[in-house]
Design a protein around this motif. Structure first.
Motif, short mmCIF file in Angstrom:
data_model
loop_
_atom_site.label_atom_id
_atom_site.label_comp_id
_atom_site.label_asym_id
_atom_site.label_seq_id
_atom_site.Cartn_x
_atom_site.Cartn_y
_atom_site.Cartn_z
N UNK A 263 37.15 18.05 21.33
CA UNK A 263 38.25 18.24 22.28
C UNK A 263 39.58 18.35 21.56
N UNK A 264 39.77 17.52 20.56
CA UNK A 264 41.02 17.54 19.79
C UNK A 264 41.21 18.88 19.09
N UNK A 265 40.13 19.43 18.56
CA UNK A 265 40.19 20.74 17.90
C UNK A 265 40.61 21.82 18.90
N UNK A 266 39.98 21.82 20.07
CA UNK A 266 40.30 22.83 21.09
C UNK A 266 41.74 22.69 21.57
N UNK A 267 42.18 21.46 21.77
CA UNK A 267 43.55 21.22 22.24
C UNK A 267 44.57 21.76 21.24
N UNK A 268 44.33 21.48 19.98
CA UNK A 268 45.24 21.94 18.92
C UNK A 268 45.23 23.48 18.82
N UNK A 269 44.03 24.06 18.90
CA UNK A 269 43.91 25.52 18.84
C UNK A 269 44.64 26.19 20.00
N UNK A 270 44.47 25.63 21.19
CA UNK A 270 45.12 26.21 22.37
C UNK A 270 46.63 26.19 22.22
N UNK A 271 47.14 25.12 21.66
CA UNK A 271 48.58 25.03 21.43
C UNK A 271 49.03 26.06 20.41
N UNK A 272 48.27 26.22 19.34
CA UNK A 272 48.62 27.18 18.29
C UNK A 272 48.60 28.61 18.80
N UNK A 273 47.65 28.92 19.69
CA UNK A 273 47.51 30.29 20.21
C UNK A 273 48.29 30.50 21.51
N UNK A 274 48.97 29.45 21.96
CA UNK A 274 49.79 29.53 23.17
C UNK A 274 48.98 30.00 24.38
N UNK A 275 47.82 29.38 24.57
CA UNK A 275 46.98 29.66 25.73
C UNK A 275 46.69 28.35 26.45
N UNK A 276 46.18 28.47 27.67
CA UNK A 276 45.84 27.30 28.48
C UNK A 276 44.39 26.88 28.25
N UNK A 277 44.19 25.57 28.28
CA UNK A 277 42.85 24.99 28.21
C UNK A 277 42.70 24.03 29.38
N UNK A 278 41.88 24.42 30.36
CA UNK A 278 41.64 23.60 31.55
C UNK A 278 40.21 23.07 31.55
N UNK A 279 40.06 21.80 31.89
CA UNK A 279 38.73 21.26 32.15
C UNK A 279 38.52 21.28 33.66
N UNK A 280 37.43 21.90 34.08
CA UNK A 280 37.21 22.15 35.51
C UNK A 280 36.58 20.94 36.21
N UNK A 281 37.40 19.93 36.46
CA UNK A 281 36.98 18.78 37.26
C UNK A 281 37.48 19.03 38.68
N UNK A 282 36.74 19.82 39.40
CA UNK A 282 37.26 20.40 40.64
C UNK A 282 37.62 19.36 41.70
N UNK A 283 36.91 18.22 41.76
CA UNK A 283 37.11 17.32 42.89
C UNK A 283 38.47 16.64 42.91
N UNK A 284 39.12 16.48 41.74
CA UNK A 284 40.42 15.81 41.73
C UNK A 284 41.52 16.68 42.32
N UNK A 285 41.23 17.97 42.52
CA UNK A 285 42.22 18.87 43.11
C UNK A 285 42.05 19.02 44.62
#
Length: 331
Positions: free
Chosen positions: A104-126
């Protein structure tokens, strides 16, 4: 609308696409599947036209679309999300997004570097009904004294497992088991409503494959405990509860919540009127699209923090139980 590619041609992907149609947020343009026939069948069932189909993942990510929705087996999420981000795609990945907090930490850092969004689809909290629960918890925060969340559902793949087959959801290779399937809903319940616990302990009932068929998870907070019961090898019809001293909020389920009641000290039970989404994923689709189009950094950061905390708790829980995934050994 935001152009969308998908990985995974199963029921949850179909539900998400239907939610995007309802909310008019994402437009399906690309589908990846290991087999062309399955992808074509999926597209035809949705009555979609002019959809690009790929059977090569590298080629798929080179295509011209903005966001990818990933609903493959858990153990594939990390590599697929990583490849997507490296190709400058926004990512919506089904929960849990990774098998380890390191991933998760790797993906979060990569998303920040590439300026893209990373969403985890936990649909029920929405969903509106969960927003109502959060409102009640906030209103009665001073009386909050614990919770019990139950989510046990006999898996449609368990009979195949018992017959000697090897369904992905019951293997360590694909990061399966009760905790990383149904349990993630209940951990999200606790994290969003109560915050990060001080201590995590999971007592798992193991299957021969090395994953948990069911188990009891305890999250310890400074002034109360949250007890979680999860399982994929049996059915439970027990309600979930949030305690406020003498009074109790009753949820019909710890994951797929559709009804709320309020019980007082005299055993008087009152229905709590709540709206229910037409499609359980439409609120999620709407929120992700809204955050992206409005560049709502505050809301995005909050969701990312929830995901980070949940994935850390999941790893702490399975480590406490002695559950080892293939992903632990590979990285």
């Amino acid at each position: 609308m935001i152009s969308l590619g998908i990985i995974g041609t199963n029921w949850i992907t179909e539900q998400f696409i239907k939610a995007t149609d309802i909310t008019k947020t994402f437009a399906l343009t690309h589908v990846y599947s290991r087999t062309e026939a399955k992808a074509k069948s999926f597209v035809e069932d949705l009555d979609k036209k002019n959809i690009n189909i790929s059977t090569d993942l590298t080629a798929f990510f080179k295509e011209d679309f903005d966001t990818v929705y990933i609903a493959s087996p858990n153990g594939l999420h990390f590599e697929q999300a990583k490849q997507a981000i490296e190709n400058n795609k926004n990512v919506i990945v089904e929960k849990p997004s990774t098998s380890t907090i390191k991933e998760f930490t790797i993906l979060e850092k990569l998303a920040q570097e590439h300026d893209v969004y990373l969403f985890e689809a936990a649909r029920h909290i929405h969903e509106p009904i969960f927003k109502k629960i959060a409102e009640i918890v906030a209103k009665h925060r001073d009386e909050l004294s614990g919770a019990t969340f139950s989510y046990m559902k006999y898996s449609s793949r368990y009979d195949a497992y018992k017959a000697g087959k090897n369904p992905n959801v019951f293997t360590t290779r694909f990061s399966g088991g009760a905790l990383y399937d149904l349990g993630v809903y209940t951990v999200y319940d606790a994290v969003v409503l109560f915050g990060q616990p001080e201590k995590v302990d999971y007592d798992a009932e193991f299957l021969a494959s090395g994953v948990d068929g069911s188990g009891a998870l305890t999250l310890k907070y400074p002034n109360f405990d949250v007890n979680i019961i999860i399982g994929k090898t049996k059915n439970s019809y027990m309600s979930s509860e949030i305690y406020f001293g003498r009074d109790t909020l009753l949820l019909d389920n710890g994951g797929d919540i559709s009804h709320l009641d309020w019980a007082d000290d005299n055993k008087n039970i009152t229905d709590v009127p709540t709206p229910k989404s037409e499609n359980p994923m439409d609120s999620e689709a709407h929120e992700f699209a809204r955050i992206m189009t409005e560049n709502d950094q505050a809301s995005y950061d909050k969701l990312l923090q929830y995901a980070r905390t949940v994935n850390r708790i999941l790893e702490q829980a399975r480590t406490s139980a002695g559950i080892v995934f293939d992903a632990d050994e590979e990285k």
